[in-house]
Write a protein that holds these residues in place. Structure first.
Motif, PDB file in Angstrom:
ATOM      1  N   LEU A  53       0.835  -1.165  -0.130  1.00 38.67           N
ATOM      2  CA  LEU A  53      -0.069  -0.089  -0.029  1.00 38.67           C
ATOM      3  C   LEU A  53       0.852   1.363   0.070  1.00 38.67           C
ATOM      4  O   LEU A  53       0.653   2.209  -0.720  1.00 38.67           O
ATOM      5  N   ASP A  54       1.931   1.238   0.902  1.00 40.66           N
ATOM      6  CA  ASP A  54       2.968   2.469   0.669  1.00 40.66           C
ATOM      7  C   ASP A  54       3.100   2.992  -0.715  1.00 40.66           C
ATOM      8  O   ASP A  54       3.343   3.997  -1.225  1.00 40.66           O
ATOM      9  N   THR A  55       3.731   1.668  -1.401  1.00 41.42           N
ATOM     10  CA  THR A  55       4.317   2.162  -2.756  1.00 41.42           C
ATOM     11  C   THR A  55       2.912   2.656  -3.534  1.00 41.42           C
ATOM     12  O   THR A  55       3.322   3.727  -4.418  1.00 41.42           O
ATOM     13  N   GLN A  56       1.779   2.056  -3.630  1.00 43.64           N
ATOM     14  CA  GLN A  56       0.804   2.418  -4.442  1.00 43.64           C
ATOM     15  C   GLN A  56       0.295   4.064  -3.884  1.00 43.64           C
ATOM     16  O   GLN A  56       0.111   4.879  -4.689  1.00 43.64           O
ATOM     17  N   CYS A  57       0.185   4.184  -2.641  1.00 43.90           N
ATOM     18  CA  CYS A  57      -0.089   5.461  -1.918  1.00 43.90           C
ATOM     19  C   CYS A  57       0.817   6.610  -2.338  1.00 43.90           C
ATOM     20  O   CYS A  57       0.342   7.812  -2.921  1.00 43.90           O
ATOM     21  N   ALA A  58       2.209   6.373  -2.245  1.00 41.54           N
ATOM     22  CA  ALA A  58       3.068   7.459  -2.678  1.00 41.54           C
ATOM     23  C   ALA A  58       2.956   8.010  -4.153  1.00 41.54           C
ATOM     24  O   ALA A  58       3.107   9.072  -4.476  1.00 41.54           O
ATOM     25  N   SER A  59       2.662   6.949  -5.090  1.00 44.76           N
ATOM     26  CA  SER A  59       2.792   7.080  -6.517  1.00 44.76           C
ATOM     27  C   SER A  59       1.429   7.915  -6.882  1.00 44.76           C
ATOM     28  O   SER A  59       1.497   9.271  -7.436  1.00 44.76           O
ATOM     29  N   LEU A  60       0.512   7.651  -6.004  1.00 44.79           N
ATOM     30  CA  LEU A  60      -0.991   8.162  -6.447  1.00 44.79           C
ATOM     31  C   LEU A  60      -0.982   9.666  -6.028  1.00 44.79           C
ATOM     32  O   LEU A  60      -1.674  10.549  -6.383  1.00 44.79           O
ATOM     33  N   CYS A  61      -0.556   9.820  -4.644  1.00 42.69           N
ATOM     34  CA  CYS A  61      -0.325  10.911  -3.927  1.00 42.69           C
ATOM     35  C   CYS A  61       0.468  12.051  -4.722  1.00 42.69           C
ATOM     36  O   CYS A  61       0.068  13.370  -4.999  1.00 42.69           O
ATOM     37  N   ARG A  62       1.642  11.523  -5.417  1.00 44.32           N
ATOM     38  CA  ARG A  62       2.449  12.614  -6.379  1.00 44.32           C
ATOM     39  C   ARG A  62       1.506  13.027  -7.507  1.00 44.32           C
ATOM     40  O   ARG A  62       1.760  14.152  -8.165  1.00 44.32           O
ATOM     41  N   LEU A  63       0.879  11.868  -8.125  1.00 47.57           N
ATOM     42  CA  LEU A  63       0.127  12.334  -9.317  1.00 47.57           C
ATOM     43  C   LEU A  63      -1.100  13.331  -8.799  1.00 47.57           C
ATOM     44  O   LEU A  63      -1.383  14.268  -9.589  1.00 47.57           O
ATOM     45  N   SER A  64      -1.823  13.001  -7.821  1.00 46.94           N
ATOM     46  CA  SER A  64      -2.983  13.761  -7.533  1.00 46.94           C
ATOM     47  C   SER A  64      -2.258  15.449  -7.131  1.00 46.94           C
ATOM     48  O   SER A  64      -2.925  16.394  -7.667  1.00 46.94           O
ATOM     49  N   ALA A  65      -1.182  15.134  -6.489  1.00 47.41           N
ATOM     50  CA  ALA A  65      -0.547  16.622  -6.310  1.00 47.41           C
ATOM     51  C   ALA A  65      -0.117  17.327  -7.638  1.00 47.41           C
ATOM     52  O   ALA A  65      -0.644  18.697  -7.625  1.00 47.41           O
TER      53      ALA A  65
END
Lengths: 108, 108, 108, 108
Positions: free
Chosen positions: A41-53
């Motif tokens: 989940l960490d890996t997915q969360c980090a990537s999606l947070c960057r894209l959302s930002a």
């Protein structure tokens, strides 16, 4: 920066850094077996947070829809990390739950 | 978070947000012709700042080498944006030059 | 697409997909202990391959320097994955070593 | 690689490369004024295609929701690029419309 986005962008990038740090730290923990979901989940969360930002800062029409998905992953990741007592997990959980809240508001 | 990285990660993500905002704002400016290099560098700078921040938070062996390249692009982008008087360009220039300095120290 | 880049961009994206698949599959393996380095390198390799492909397609001045770093991580990841007999590791190893070679040529 | 994802991952990465190439090429066109929307959508489309491909290769629960948003942006980008006669725009339009179709099927 568009003011309505500023807080959520900061929450997303702070969360991404906490998730990356947590994933890398989990991979060094002695009891690796119990960290499977945390790392995933960490890996997915980090990537999606960057894209959302990124999409918020670009003032994209898709930003809200991405924030809605991001809120879900942040919530899951925050709950999973919260089960573990390592400092990196507790810090990550806090960052994720804060970001989930910010993304939910943005998506609304 | 590894303490030595914290400041540079924050500078990278702050710079990425400023660059994305600047690129999107440049694309709406009346005098688009003079913004070519600004838009081009903003896009590259934002992406590389995000990756450098990710690799620092992951405590990757490649983090320093990436910060060295990131410092170069931040410097170029900061100088280019500094030529334009729009608020988004001036804010972006400041964020880029600050990040270039942080990345240079990290790469050293 | 700029012809000189086409092969390397394809190798990078193919490698990124193989690394993501390998990381997610490793996290489900029974013997997780021995997959630590594999998961760690897969994550970094996938992210850097995507960025290198982006910078080549953008015809960025920084593309070659990024390919040089990418070649190093691909080589490390390919060697690590090659130690494991799972299909996802063997496929990932092959994709990584192929991409390492393509990136080395691009960086030269 | 999970077979159901393979085609859509390839379509996403091919589309990302076409969009990056189109954005960089548009920024060099003489008649920049008419390329505003093209550049804006290219940048968003490339980033979202890369993320969608990553989440499919990770077999993430969020992959389908991301593909749904990706399909929308690909469709918009493909229609916008299709209005312009430059080779890079025509190639990009084709890649985007193909990817939109693949993402719609994945999201269904």
């Amino acid at each position: 920066m568009i003011e309505q986005y500023r807080h959520c962008i900061e929450a997303c990038y702070f969360c991404a850094a906490a998730c990356d740090n947590c994933a890398a730290s989990c991979l060094k923990e002695e009891n690796l077996e119990m960290m499977r979901d945390c790392i995933r989940l960490d890996t997915q969360c980090a990537s999606l947070c960057r894209l959302s930002a990124q999409f918020m800062a670009l003032d994209s029409d898709a930003a809200k829809a991405l924030c809605a998905i991001c809120a879900d992953i942040c919530q899951q990741c925050g709950e999973e990390c919260g089960k573990h007592q390592h400092d990196h997990c507790q810090q990550c959980s806090k960052a994720c739950l804060h970001c989930a809240e910010a993304c939910r508001k943005m998506a609304a």
